[in-house]
Design a protein around this motif. Structure first.
Motif, PDB file in Angstrom:
ATOM      1  N   GLY A 187       0.811  -1.213   0.000  1.00 49.67           N
ATOM      2  CA  GLY A 187       0.000   0.000   0.000  1.00 49.67           C
ATOM      3  C   GLY A 187       0.842   1.259   0.000  1.00 49.67           C
ATOM      4  O   GLY A 187       0.577   2.209  -0.755  1.00 49.67           O
ATOM      5  N   LEU A 188       1.871   1.286   0.842  1.00 48.86           N
ATOM      6  CA  LEU A 188       2.760   2.446   0.896  1.00 48.86           C
ATOM      7  C   LEU A 188       3.504   2.622  -0.419  1.00 48.86           C
ATOM      8  O   LEU A 188       3.643   3.740  -0.933  1.00 48.86           O
ATOM      9  CB  LEU A 188       3.760   2.294   2.047  1.00 48.86           C
ATOM     10  N   LEU A 189       3.960   1.527  -1.005  1.00 46.40           N
ATOM     11  CA  LEU A 189       4.669   1.597  -2.287  1.00 46.40           C
ATOM     12  C   LEU A 189       3.766   2.186  -3.368  1.00 46.40           C
ATOM     13  O   LEU A 189       4.196   3.056  -4.139  1.00 46.40           O
ATOM     14  CB  LEU A 189       5.148   0.204  -2.690  1.00 46.40           C
ATOM     15  N   ILE A 190       2.504   1.749  -3.420  1.00 48.64           N
ATOM     16  CA  ILE A 190       1.579   2.260  -4.430  1.00 48.64           C
ATOM     17  C   ILE A 190       1.339   3.753  -4.244  1.00 48.64           C
ATOM     18  O   ILE A 190       1.277   4.514  -5.212  1.00 48.64           O
ATOM     19  CB  ILE A 190       0.255   1.474  -4.384  1.00 48.64           C
ATOM     20  N   VAL A 191       1.193   4.187  -2.997  1.00 49.40           N
ATOM     21  CA  VAL A 191       0.989   5.619  -2.729  1.00 49.40           C
ATOM     22  C   VAL A 191       2.177   6.430  -3.241  1.00 49.40           C
ATOM     23  O   VAL A 191       2.008   7.465  -3.897  1.00 49.40           O
ATOM     24  CB  VAL A 191       0.763   5.867  -1.230  1.00 49.40           C
ATOM     25  N   VAL A 192       3.390   5.971  -2.964  1.00 53.61           N
ATOM     26  CA  VAL A 192       4.585   6.701  -3.398  1.00 53.61           C
ATOM     27  C   VAL A 192       4.671   6.721  -4.922  1.00 53.61           C
ATOM     28  O   VAL A 192       4.944   7.766  -5.532  1.00 53.61           O
ATOM     29  CB  VAL A 192       5.860   6.073  -2.787  1.00 53.61           C
ATOM     30  N   LEU A 193       4.410   5.593  -5.560  1.00 58.32           N
ATOM     31  CA  LEU A 193       4.425   5.558  -7.028  1.00 58.32           C
ATOM     32  C   LEU A 193       3.382   6.512  -7.601  1.00 58.32           C
ATOM     33  O   LEU A 193       3.628   7.205  -8.598  1.00 58.32           O
ATOM     34  CB  LEU A 193       4.159   4.129  -7.525  1.00 58.32           C
ATOM     35  N   GLY A 194       2.219   6.571  -6.963  1.00 61.12           N
ATOM     36  CA  GLY A 194       1.168   7.459  -7.441  1.00 61.12           C
ATOM     37  C   GLY A 194       1.529   8.925  -7.310  1.00 61.12           C
ATOM     38  O   GLY A 194       1.264   9.729  -8.210  1.00 61.12           O
ATOM     39  N   VAL A 195       2.127   9.293  -6.185  1.00 58.55           N
ATOM     40  CA  VAL A 195       2.531  10.683  -5.980  1.00 58.55           C
ATOM     41  C   VAL A 195       3.586  11.083  -7.011  1.00 58.55           C
ATOM     42  O   VAL A 195       3.524  12.169  -7.605  1.00 58.55           O
ATOM     43  CB  VAL A 195       3.067  10.899  -4.555  1.00 58.55           C
ATOM     44  N   ILE A 196       4.553  10.200  -7.269  1.00 56.50           N
ATOM     45  CA  ILE A 196       5.586  10.494  -8.270  1.00 56.50           C
ATOM     46  C   ILE A 196       4.946  10.703  -9.643  1.00 56.50           C
ATOM     47  O   ILE A 196       5.244  11.680 -10.344  1.00 56.50           O
ATOM     48  CB  ILE A 196       6.617   9.345  -8.327  1.00 56.50           C
ATOM     49  N   PHE A 197       4.076   9.791 -10.024  1.00 56.46           N
ATOM     50  CA  PHE A 197       3.434   9.856 -11.340  1.00 56.46           C
ATOM     51  C   PHE A 197       2.624  11.140 -11.484  1.00 56.46           C
ATOM     52  O   PHE A 197       2.723  11.844 -12.494  1.00 56.46           O
ATOM     53  CB  PHE A 197       2.556   8.614 -11.514  1.00 56.46           C
ATOM     54  N   MET A 198       1.834  11.479 -10.474  1.00 62.09           N
ATOM     55  CA  MET A 198       0.951  12.636 -10.582  1.00 62.09           C
ATOM     56  C   MET A 198       1.678  13.957 -10.369  1.00 62.09           C
ATOM     57  O   MET A 198       1.091  15.019 -10.554  1.00 62.09           O
ATOM     58  CB  MET A 198      -0.208  12.496  -9.607  1.00 62.09           C
ATOM     59  N   GLN A 199       2.938  13.893 -10.003  1.00 62.08           N
ATOM     60  CA  GLN A 199       3.743  15.107  -9.879  1.00 62.08           C
ATOM     61  C   GLN A 199       4.678  15.286 -11.072  1.00 62.08           C
ATOM     62  O   GLN A 199       5.650  16.023 -10.999  1.00 62.08           O
ATOM     63  CB  GLN A 199       4.566  15.063  -8.582  1.00 62.08           C
ATOM     64  N   GLY A 200       4.405  14.584 -12.168  1.00 59.45           N
ATOM     65  CA  GLY A 200       5.208  14.770 -13.368  1.00 59.45           C
ATOM     66  C   GLY A 200       6.327  13.771 -13.511  1.00 59.45           C
ATOM     67  O   GLY A 200       7.334  14.062 -14.184  1.00 59.45           O
ATOM     68  N   ASN A 201       6.193  12.608 -12.850  1.00 55.92           N
ATOM     69  CA  ASN A 201       7.137  11.485 -12.976  1.00 55.92           C
ATOM     70  C   ASN A 201       8.461  11.697 -12.247  1.00 55.92           C
ATOM     71  O   ASN A 201       9.366  10.868 -12.350  1.00 55.92           O
ATOM     72  CB  ASN A 201       7.410  11.172 -14.456  1.00 55.92           C
ATOM     73  N   CYS A 202       8.576  12.788 -11.534  1.00 57.80           N
ATOM     74  CA  CYS A 202       9.773  13.050 -10.726  1.00 57.80           C
ATOM     75  C   CYS A 202       9.352  13.964  -9.585  1.00 57.80           C
ATOM     76  O   CYS A 202       8.688  14.982  -9.813  1.00 57.80           O
ATOM     77  CB  CYS A 202      10.863  13.705 -11.569  1.00 57.80           C
ATOM     78  N   VAL A 203       9.725  13.609  -8.370  1.00 64.78           N
ATOM     79  CA  VAL A 203       9.257  14.381  -7.227  1.00 64.78           C
ATOM     80  C   VAL A 203      10.380  14.502  -6.198  1.00 64.78           C
ATOM     81  O   VAL A 203      11.189  13.579  -6.018  1.00 64.78           O
ATOM     82  CB  VAL A 203       8.016  13.712  -6.598  1.00 64.78           C
ATOM     83  N   SER A 204      10.467  15.661  -5.560  1.00 66.38           N
ATOM     84  CA  SER A 204      11.498  15.874  -4.549  1.00 66.38           C
ATOM     85  C   SER A 204      11.178  15.058  -3.304  1.00 66.38           C
ATOM     86  O   SER A 204      10.009  14.756  -3.019  1.00 66.38           O
ATOM     87  CB  SER A 204      11.587  17.355  -4.174  1.00 66.38           C
ATOM     88  N   GLU A 205      12.209  14.709  -2.559  1.00 67.24           N
ATOM     89  CA  GLU A 205      11.975  13.937  -1.346  1.00 67.24           C
ATOM     90  C   GLU A 205      11.164  14.728  -0.330  1.00 67.24           C
ATOM     91  O   GLU A 205      10.413  14.150   0.460  1.00 67.24           O
ATOM     92  CB  GLU A 205      13.303  13.490  -0.724  1.00 67.24           C
ATOM     93  N   GLU A 206      11.249  16.054  -0.355  1.00 69.75           N
ATOM     94  CA  GLU A 206      10.460  16.863   0.579  1.00 69.75           C
ATOM     95  C   GLU A 206       8.963  16.634   0.386  1.00 69.75           C
ATOM     96  O   GLU A 206       8.192  16.608   1.354  1.00 69.75           O
ATOM     97  CB  GLU A 206      10.785  18.350   0.400  1.00 69.75           C
ATOM     98  N   VAL A 207       8.542  16.466  -0.865  1.00 71.26           N
ATOM     99  CA  VAL A 207       7.126  16.215  -1.145  1.00 71.26           C
ATOM    100  C   VAL A 207       6.700  14.876  -0.542  1.00 71.26           C
ATOM    101  O   VAL A 207       5.629  14.751   0.046  1.00 71.26           O
ATOM    102  CB  VAL A 207       6.864  16.240  -2.660  1.00 71.26           C
ATOM    103  N   ILE A 208       7.552  13.867  -0.680  1.00 68.23           N
ATOM    104  CA  ILE A 208       7.232  12.547  -0.129  1.00 68.23           C
ATOM    105  C   ILE A 208       7.139  12.613   1.389  1.00 68.23           C
ATOM    106  O   ILE A 208       6.207  12.077   2.001  1.00 68.23           O
ATOM    107  CB  ILE A 208       8.269  11.504  -0.567  1.00 68.23           C
ATOM    108  N   TRP A 209       8.095  13.286   2.034  1.00 67.31           N
ATOM    109  CA  TRP A 209       8.069  13.354   3.510  1.00 67.31           C
ATOM    110  C   TRP A 209       6.857  14.147   3.980  1.00 67.31           C
ATOM    111  O   TRP A 209       6.264  13.827   5.012  1.00 67.31           O
ATOM    112  CB  TRP A 209       9.354  13.982   4.050  1.00 67.31           C
ATOM    113  N   GLU A 210       6.481  15.187   3.236  1.00 66.26           N
ATOM    114  CA  GLU A 210       5.294  15.958   3.605  1.00 66.26           C
ATOM    115  C   GLU A 210       4.042  15.091   3.479  1.00 66.26           C
ATOM    116  O   GLU A 210       3.143  15.144   4.317  1.00 66.26           O
ATOM    117  CB  GLU A 210       5.161  17.193   2.710  1.00 66.26           C
ATOM    118  N   MET A 211       4.005  14.278   2.428  1.00 67.82           N
ATOM    119  CA  MET A 211       2.874  13.377   2.252  1.00 67.82           C
ATOM    120  C   MET A 211       2.772  12.408   3.425  1.00 67.82           C
ATOM    121  O   MET A 211       1.689  12.167   3.964  1.00 67.82           O
ATOM    122  CB  MET A 211       3.023  12.623   0.931  1.00 67.82           C
ATOM    123  N   LEU A 212       3.899  11.849   3.857  1.00 62.43           N
ATOM    124  CA  LEU A 212       3.891  10.924   4.987  1.00 62.43           C
ATOM    125  C   LEU A 212       3.371  11.590   6.248  1.00 62.43           C
ATOM    126  O   LEU A 212       2.570  11.017   6.998  1.00 62.43           O
ATOM    127  CB  LEU A 212       5.300  10.372   5.234  1.00 62.43           C
TER     128      LEU A 212
END
Length: 299
Positions: A187-212
């Motif tokens: 589930g966590l892996l899918i969420v991270v893949l989704g955030v990357i995809f919907m942010q233009g296929n590349c996302v800063s680590e700050e965005v991921i940590w904020e999402m968490l």
């Protein structure tokens, strides 16, 4: 059904880390149900960053609990409490929620044992006066299983109503410590893949940590989610974790890894998130157009 099944511990081999993961999962699912946070808003996925629902830590903080207690008793407050206690719909909702959690843990047990499950077995979990709500409880439990753990429930025999429990979106990794210990990390892996995809296929680590932090996952549902994302998912080939050139202070960004491209598609990820928000993939026209182009290229 085997009487040795235990709804909370599943009679699995004792392991402190595994039990801590199970306990944490139980807490976060209960909080998600109470705060209605299991179904994210459409805006959350439009931006790729979850809006800021109340995290489990904040939702359960002693300060908030204390502030909700009246300074002194009053007839109105007492009447309201009695009315709430006697509200049949409120009591029914809580009872059905408990049955839903019980069913989720039963299905997790079946997943770990690599066993099919049947409607008859699930009715044994729901037993009694709540059997008439079987369809509602099953729907909520399967949705929770999908969102939190990345596990899909597939009916393989419509006559006997037999179901298989499989990892979602074609992903072959669940991150469990052994076959029967820990909880699925899909589930966590899918969420991270989704955030990357919907942010233009590349996302800063700050965005991921904020999402968490926003969804209350950081060091709560999983013991060390940052290690999972920056090391385990990277080593398994699902993510690429690269330093940003000339960044000051130094920072990193995430992209899909080769195993993610090999096992799933952007269209499947988009359909997954559209199902969460109860919308159609075409509700995201630019992203949908990109996924169609990718599908054509693959074909």
């Amino acid at each position: 059904m085997d009487d040795s099944y235990n709804i909370h511990h599943c009679n699995l081999p004792e392991n402190p880390q595994a039990q801590r993961e199970i306990d944490n999962a139980q807490v976060i699912m209960a909080v998600a149900e109470e705060e209605k946070a299991t179904i994210p808003s459409k805006d959350m996925y439009d931006s790729g960053i979850p809006s800021s629902p109340q995290s489990p830590q904040r939702a359960c903080s002693p300060t908030m609990v204390m502030s909700s207690i009246p300074e002194g008793p009053s007839d109105e407050a007492y009447d309201n409490q009695i009315e709430e206690l006697e509200d049949p719909m409120s009591l029914l909702h809580k009872a059905l929620s408990i049955k839903m959690f019980d069913l989720v843990y039963f299905m997790l047990f079946k997943y770990k044992m690599k066993e099919f499950t049947t409607k008859a077995e699930m009715l044994e979990i729901i037993f009694g006066e709540y059997e008439e709500y079987y369809a509602v409880i099953l729907s909520e439990a399967s949705q929770c299983l999908r969102l939190v753990f990345g596990i899909d429930m597939i009916e393989i025999d419509p006559f006997v109503h037999t179901y298989a429990l499989v990892k979602a979106l074609g992903i072959t990794y669940d991150g469990m410590m052994t076959d029967v210990q820990g909880i699925p990390k899909t589930g966590l892996l899918i969420v991270v893949l989704g955030v990357i995809f919907m942010q233009g296929n590349c996302v800063s680590e700050e965005v991921i940590w904020e999402m968490l932090n926003n969804v209350g996952i950081d060091s709560f549902l999983y013991e060390n989610p940052r290690k999972l994302i920056t090391q385990d998912f990277v080593q398994e080939g699902y993510l690429v974790y690269s330093p940003v050139p000339d960044s000051d202070p130094p920072s990193h960004e995430f992209l899909w890894g080769p195993r993610a491209f090999a096992e799933t598609t952007k269209m499947r990820v988009l359909e997954f998130f559209a199902s969460i928000t109860k919308t159609d993939p075409t509700s995201y026209p630019e992203i949908y157009a990109e996924t169609l182009r990718d599908e054509l290229d693959m074909a």
